[in-house]
Scaffold this motif. Structure first.
Motif, PDB file in Angstrom:
ATOM      1  N   ARG A 164     -16.996  61.302  59.604  1.00 36.52           N
ATOM      2  CA  ARG A 164     -17.184  60.335  60.690  1.00 36.52           C
ATOM      3  C   ARG A 164     -18.372  59.464  60.336  1.00 36.52           C
ATOM      4  N   VAL A 165     -18.170  58.157  60.423  1.00 38.31           N
ATOM      5  CA  VAL A 165     -19.211  57.183  60.119  1.00 38.31           C
ATOM      6  C   VAL A 165     -19.797  56.676  61.427  1.00 38.31           C
ATOM      7  N   GLU A 166     -21.122  56.607  61.465  1.00 38.27           N
ATOM      8  CA  GLU A 166     -21.817  56.087  62.644  1.00 38.27           C
ATOM      9  C   GLU A 166     -22.964  55.200  62.177  1.00 38.27           C
ATOM     10  N   ASN A 167     -23.004  53.984  62.666  1.00 39.62           N
ATOM     11  CA  ASN A 167     -24.062  53.039  62.302  1.00 39.62           C
ATOM     12  C   ASN A 167     -24.208  52.877  60.785  1.00 39.62           C
ATOM     13  N   GLY A 168     -23.077  52.839  60.086  1.00 37.04           N
ATOM     14  CA  GLY A 168     -23.095  52.592  58.655  1.00 37.04           C
ATOM     15  C   GLY A 168     -23.548  53.763  57.802  1.00 37.04           C
ATOM     16  N   ARG A 169     -23.561  54.977  58.381  1.00 38.09           N
ATOM     17  CA  ARG A 169     -23.971  56.164  57.616  1.00 38.09           C
ATOM     18  C   ARG A 169     -23.015  57.315  57.896  1.00 38.09           C
ATOM     19  N   LEU A 170     -22.918  58.242  56.959  1.00 41.35           N
ATOM     20  CA  LEU A 170     -22.076  59.413  57.149  1.00 41.35           C
ATOM     21  C   LEU A 170     -22.778  60.336  58.144  1.00 41.35           C
ATOM     22  N   ALA A 171     -22.113  60.580  59.272  1.00 43.83           N
ATOM     23  CA  ALA A 171     -22.748  61.303  60.369  1.00 43.83           C
ATOM     24  C   ALA A 171     -22.208  62.718  60.564  1.00 43.83           C
ATOM     25  N   GLU A 172     -20.965  62.952  60.141  1.00 43.93           N
ATOM     26  CA  GLU A 172     -20.346  64.247  60.418  1.00 43.93           C
ATOM     27  C   GLU A 172     -19.240  64.494  59.393  1.00 43.93           C
ATOM     28  N   HIS A 173     -18.997  65.781  59.068  1.00 46.22           N
ATOM     29  CA  HIS A 173     -18.038  66.116  58.011  1.00 46.22           C
ATOM     30  C   HIS A 173     -17.276  67.405  58.317  1.00 46.22           C
ATOM     31  N   TRP A 174     -15.985  67.378  58.042  1.00 49.20           N
ATOM     32  CA  TRP A 174     -15.102  68.550  58.095  1.00 49.20           C
ATOM     33  C   TRP A 174     -14.337  68.590  56.779  1.00 49.20           C
ATOM     34  N   ASP A 175     -13.861  69.761  56.383  1.00 49.55           N
ATOM     35  CA  ASP A 175     -13.037  69.818  55.180  1.00 49.55           C
ATOM     36  C   ASP A 175     -12.035  70.952  55.234  1.00 49.55           C
ATOM     37  N   VAL A 176     -11.024  70.825  54.395  1.00 54.21           N
ATOM     38  CA  VAL A 176     -10.018  71.859  54.188  1.00 54.21           C
ATOM     39  C   VAL A 176      -9.909  72.029  52.681  1.00 54.21           C
ATOM     40  N   TRP A 177     -10.139  73.258  52.184  1.00 46.22           N
ATOM     41  CA  TRP A 177     -10.175  73.554  50.745  1.00 46.22           C
ATOM     42  C   TRP A 177      -9.033  74.461  50.341  1.00 46.22           C
ATOM     43  N   GLU A 178      -8.569  74.280  49.128  1.00 47.50           N
ATOM     44  CA  GLU A 178      -7.699  75.274  48.510  1.00 47.50           C
ATOM     45  C   GLU A 178      -7.900  75.215  47.003  1.00 47.50           C
ATOM     46  N   ASP A 179      -7.744  76.368  46.364  1.00 48.91           N
ATOM     47  CA  ASP A 179      -7.810  76.397  44.905  1.00 48.91           C
ATOM     48  C   ASP A 179      -6.621  75.633  44.346  1.00 48.91           C
ATOM     49  N   GLU A 180      -6.853  74.940  43.242  1.00 48.65           N
ATOM     50  CA  GLU A 180      -5.752  74.236  42.597  1.00 48.65           C
ATOM     51  C   GLU A 180      -4.786  75.263  42.016  1.00 48.65           C
ATOM     52  N   ALA A 181      -3.513  75.111  42.310  1.00 49.87           N
ATOM     53  CA  ALA A 181      -2.494  76.059  41.856  1.00 49.87           C
ATOM     54  C   ALA A 181      -2.014  75.731  40.449  1.00 49.87           C
ATOM     55  N   THR A 182      -1.716  76.772  39.698  1.00 56.46           N
ATOM     56  CA  THR A 182      -1.060  76.598  38.405  1.00 56.46           C
ATOM     57  C   THR A 182       0.440  76.413  38.652  1.00 56.46           C
ATOM     58  N   ARG A 183       1.159  76.052  37.626  1.00 58.88           N
ATOM     59  CA  ARG A 183       2.618  75.913  37.751  1.00 58.88           C
ATOM     60  C   ARG A 183       3.240  77.225  38.232  1.00 58.88           C
ATOM     61  N   ASP A 184       2.763  78.360  37.696  1.00 54.06           N
ATOM     62  CA  ASP A 184       3.310  79.665  38.082  1.00 54.06           C
ATOM     63  C   ASP A 184       2.990  80.030  39.531  1.00 54.06           C
ATOM     64  N   GLU A 185       1.881  79.527  40.060  1.00 52.96           N
ATOM     65  CA  GLU A 185       1.479  79.843  41.432  1.00 52.96           C
ATOM     66  C   GLU A 185       2.125  78.931  42.473  1.00 52.96           C
ATOM     67  N   SER A 186       2.671  77.816  42.053  1.00 54.20           N
ATOM     68  CA  SER A 186       3.215  76.830  42.981  1.00 54.20           C
ATOM     69  C   SER A 186       4.642  77.189  43.387  1.00 54.20           C
ATOM     70  N   ALA A 187       4.819  77.628  44.639  1.00 54.56           N
ATOM     71  CA  ALA A 187       6.145  77.986  45.127  1.00 54.56           C
ATOM     72  C   ALA A 187       7.088  76.784  45.115  1.00 54.56           C
ATOM     73  N   SER A 188       6.541  75.595  45.299  1.00 55.59           N
ATOM     74  CA  SER A 188       7.377  74.388  45.318  1.00 55.59           C
ATOM     75  C   SER A 188       7.695  73.876  43.915  1.00 55.59           C
ATOM     76  N   GLY A 189       6.926  74.332  42.929  1.00 51.88           N
ATOM     77  CA  GLY A 189       7.088  73.819  41.580  1.00 51.88           C
ATOM     78  C   GLY A 189       6.413  72.472  41.381  1.00 51.88           C
ATOM     79  N   LEU A 190       5.629  72.041  42.381  1.00 50.75           N
ATOM     80  CA  LEU A 190       4.942  70.757  42.319  1.00 50.75           C
ATOM     81  C   LEU A 190       3.431  70.982  42.329  1.00 50.75           C
ATOM     82  N   PRO A 191       2.692  70.103  41.667  1.00 51.57           N
ATOM     83  CA  PRO A 191       1.230  70.231  41.697  1.00 51.57           C
ATOM     84  C   PRO A 191       0.678  69.868  43.069  1.00 51.57           C
ATOM     85  N   VAL A 192      -0.475  70.444  43.428  1.00 53.23           N
ATOM     86  CA  VAL A 192      -1.099  70.126  44.716  1.00 53.23           C
ATOM     87  C   VAL A 192      -2.011  68.914  44.612  1.00 53.23           C
TER      88      VAL A 192
END
Length: 134
Positions: free
Chosen positions: A95-123
């Motif tokens: 969230r930006v307020e008055n031209g500065r970064l004021a607040e932050h949220w995130d969602v993380w996941e480890d990058e999957a290998t081809r063998d770990e990807s159930a969809s067969g697609l990279p994340v």
């Protein structure tokens, strides 16, 4: 340029300043002194974030794939690598307020290998990183 477009440019420049250039003095101009951190991975406040980045290897690298903005919010979809650990794919919401970064949220996941990807697609991107990028 619209406010969302200005905010996208601001957040991308801020991330490059901190994570890419590791210019902590310049980064202070982008992050508010009252910065709120909602991440389970990052200590509170601007100094919590800066100290975390200082503690990471100089080989830390951030690649941005997508940037979306609406009003005062900017979402970055990117990949953090070069830490010696499994690369992480992260959705950062700022969230930006008055031209500065004021607040932050995130969602993380480890990058999957081809063998770990159930969809067969990279994340992240359009191909799998070789041998689990670090």
């Amino acid at each position: 340029m619209s406010i969302p477009e200005q905010n996208k440019e601001l957040v991308l420049t801020a991330f490059d300043t901190l994570f890419g250039k590791r210019d902590y003095e310049a980064a202070q101009e982008f992050w508010s002194e009252k910065y709120l951190q909602h991440s389970r991975h990052i200590p509170p406040g601007r100094e919590g974030l800066f100290n975390l980045v200082r503690a990471l290897p100089a080989t830390l690298h951030y690649d941005n794939q997508l940037t979306v903005a609406e009003g005062d919010y900017v979402m970055l979809y990117g990949r953090y690598s070069g830490t010696g650990e499994t690369a992480s794919v992260v959705a950062d919401v700022v969230r930006v307020e008055n031209g500065r970064l004021a607040e932050h949220w995130d969602v993380w996941e480890d990058e999957a290998t081809r063998d770990e990807s159930a969809s067969g697609l990279p994340v992240f991107g359009d191909r799998f990183a070789p041998d689990r990028a670090r």
